[in-house]
Each structure stands twice: as C-alpha cells, then as structure tokens.
Design an enzyme around this catalytic site. Sequence first.
Site, mmCIF file in Angstrom:
data_model
loop_
_atom_site.group_PDB
_atom_site.id
_atom_site.type_symbol
_atom_site.label_atom_id
_atom_site.label_comp_id
_atom_site.label_asym_id
_atom_site.label_seq_id
_atom_site.Cartn_x
_atom_site.Cartn_y
_atom_site.Cartn_z
ATOM 1 N N ARG A 23 28.568 -3.253 -3.731
ATOM 2 C CA ARG A 23 27.776 -2.019 -3.740
ATOM 3 C C ARG A 23 26.469 -2.180 -2.970
ATOM 4 O O ARG A 23 25.857 -1.207 -2.557
ATOM 5 C CB ARG A 23 27.433 -1.611 -5.173
ATOM 6 C CG ARG A 23 28.627 -1.295 -6.032
ATOM 7 C CD ARG A 23 28.227 -1.160 -7.469
ATOM 8 N NE ARG A 23 27.751 -2.449 -7.969
ATOM 9 C CZ ARG A 23 27.220 -2.643 -9.171
ATOM 10 N NH1 ARG A 23 27.085 -1.624 -10.011
ATOM 11 N NH2 ARG A 23 26.840 -3.841 -9.557
ATOM 12 N N GLN A 46 -2.639 3.053 -10.623
ATOM 13 C CA GLN A 46 -2.165 4.060 -9.676
ATOM 14 C C GLN A 46 -1.237 3.409 -8.663
ATOM 15 O O GLN A 46 -1.290 2.197 -8.445
ATOM 16 C CB GLN A 46 -3.324 4.767 -8.975
ATOM 17 C CG GLN A 46 -4.122 3.901 -8.023
ATOM 18 C CD GLN A 46 -5.255 4.658 -7.354
ATOM 19 O OE1 GLN A 46 -5.974 5.395 -7.988
ATOM 20 N NE2 GLN A 46 -5.423 4.455 -6.076
ATOM 21 N N ARG A 59 -4.375 -0.492 9.633
ATOM 22 C CA ARG A 59 -5.182 0.042 8.531
ATOM 23 C C ARG A 59 -5.896 -1.146 7.892
ATOM 24 O O ARG A 59 -5.266 -2.118 7.492
ATOM 25 C CB ARG A 59 -4.308 0.749 7.507
ATOM 26 C CG ARG A 59 -3.666 2.021 8.041
ATOM 27 C CD ARG A 59 -2.840 2.685 6.936
ATOM 28 N NE ARG A 59 -2.090 3.812 7.439
ATOM 29 C CZ ARG A 59 -2.414 5.089 7.245
ATOM 30 N NH1 ARG A 59 -3.491 5.408 6.559
ATOM 31 N NH2 ARG A 59 -1.655 6.048 7.711
ATOM 32 N N HIS A 62 -9.852 -3.131 3.953
ATOM 33 C CA HIS A 62 -10.419 -2.304 2.889
ATOM 34 C C HIS A 62 -10.485 -3.038 1.553
ATOM 35 O O HIS A 62 -9.649 -3.881 1.261
ATOM 36 C CB HIS A 62 -9.562 -1.046 2.685
ATOM 37 C CG HIS A 62 -9.385 -0.243 3.924
ATOM 38 N ND1 HIS A 62 -8.212 0.419 4.199
ATOM 39 C CD2 HIS A 62 -10.202 0.015 4.971
ATOM 40 C CE1 HIS A 62 -8.320 1.052 5.359
ATOM 41 N NE2 HIS A 62 -9.519 0.815 5.844
ATOM 42 N N LYS A 72 -3.991 -5.728 -6.007
ATOM 43 C CA LYS A 72 -2.977 -4.916 -5.330
ATOM 44 C C LYS A 72 -1.684 -5.696 -5.194
ATOM 45 O O LYS A 72 -1.692 -6.894 -4.900
ATOM 46 C CB LYS A 72 -3.433 -4.530 -3.913
ATOM 47 C CG LYS A 72 -4.550 -3.536 -3.872
ATOM 48 C CD LYS A 72 -4.901 -3.163 -2.432
ATOM 49 C CE LYS A 72 -6.037 -2.172 -2.389
ATOM 50 N NZ LYS A 72 -6.456 -1.896 -1.014
ATOM 51 N N HIS A 119 -7.918 -5.967 2.051
ATOM 52 C CA HIS A 119 -6.521 -5.808 2.446
ATOM 53 C C HIS A 119 -6.415 -4.936 3.695
ATOM 54 O O HIS A 119 -7.175 -3.993 3.873
ATOM 55 C CB HIS A 119 -5.730 -5.147 1.306
ATOM 56 C CG HIS A 119 -4.343 -4.787 1.698
ATOM 57 N ND1 HIS A 119 -3.994 -3.495 2.053
ATOM 58 C CD2 HIS A 119 -3.239 -5.545 1.841
ATOM 59 C CE1 HIS A 119 -2.710 -3.484 2.380
ATOM 60 N NE2 HIS A 119 -2.233 -4.710 2.260
ATOM 61 N N TYR A 132 1.838 0.694 -2.500
ATOM 62 C CA TYR A 132 0.798 -0.078 -3.166
ATOM 63 C C TYR A 132 0.878 0.191 -4.665
ATOM 64 O O TYR A 132 0.940 1.348 -5.076
ATOM 65 C CB TYR A 132 -0.602 0.401 -2.767
ATOM 66 C CG TYR A 132 -0.971 0.408 -1.330
ATOM 67 C CD1 TYR A 132 -1.893 -0.506 -0.850
ATOM 68 C CD2 TYR A 132 -0.468 1.363 -0.455
ATOM 69 C CE1 TYR A 132 -2.299 -0.474 0.476
ATOM 70 C CE2 TYR A 132 -0.855 1.389 0.867
ATOM 71 C CZ TYR A 132 -1.773 0.472 1.329
ATOM 72 O OH TYR A 132 -2.169 0.503 2.637
#
Length: 178
Positions: A23, A46, A59, A62, A72, A119, A132
């Site tokens: 599968r 979150q 990106r 941060h 994270k 990150h 995330y």
Amino acid sequence: MRFVALPLAGAFLLEPERLEDDRGHFARTFCADAFRERGLNPLVAQSSVSRNSLRGTLRGMHYQAAPHEEAKLVRCTRGAIFDVIVDIRPASPTRLRWFGARLTDANGHALYAPEGFAHGFLTLADDSEVLYQISAPYHPDLQRGFRWDDPAVGIAWPETPRVISARDANLPRCGEAG
C-alpha cells in the site's frame, strides 16, 4: 522514529522508521513521550505551513525573542529544502554555529530546534511546502531575525537564493539583531 543528535546542543534530526507494504508506508512523525524522554519540548502551541512556488526561495533567519522563544519541529511535506538552524543562545558553547540538512518529501526527515535557535531554509525544488510545529504562540512584536548571508555565522547555502522578501533581505547582521 530515530532521534539523531546534532553537533548543536539540544538539536536533533528526526528520521521516520517506515513500515512498508504494497500500500505504501506508515511512519510515526511525532510522539510527545519520546520528546520528553530526551528532554525536548513536546508542546505544540501552533502549526504553520509555508508554500513556496519557486526553487531558490529563501526564508530566514528568523526567531522569536524572550520571553516567547520557540522550539520548532520542521518538515518538508512537498518538494525539497535545505533547512538551517543557528544556535543564538548567549551562554551556549555552540553560539553562532549552524547546522543544515536536506529535508524532502521523499526522506521524511524533520529538524528539531530548541528554544534559542534561529531558523531559515532555501527551497531546492519548485512548489515546496514546509510544515512547522511550534511550541509557543506567535508574538509579532517579538519577531526577530538576521541576514541569511551574515559572515559572522557563515552558512554554506547549497545554491544562491533567487527569491527573497524585502524584509529578509534587509534584516540586520546577527550581532545587531537584538
């Protein structure tokens, strides 16, 4: 899932242990008990998704300032990225050291960065998506960052970024980020 300790204290690469059959496969990608057993923050306050249309999109770098630093867990759910974490903890013996890993939808790996890390990532394929899981709610007034190409950190990106936001392009150097 296997927790592979990284050269930055408290950071891990998580590799899924896949159970395969005709599968496809099944793999556990998160277990709060397994995180707690290793002294990692299992809280998920979150989750966020970043979709990136073009290869070469950058990106970062941060982080969120005290008192709302974030742990994270980052995974690429579509495409491929070069994911980077930088230890910015003031008292850490690995301060300003970085680690990067190729995260792809095919390998299923995830990078865990504890609180006190910056990150960022560079997409290695068009239409890449990043998931995330974050330990603290987002506080816009505490968002911080530093330049992706700061020589004080010296991240060896696998290719030159082609798409970068004006905000990220104009971030201060690491020592000036505050």
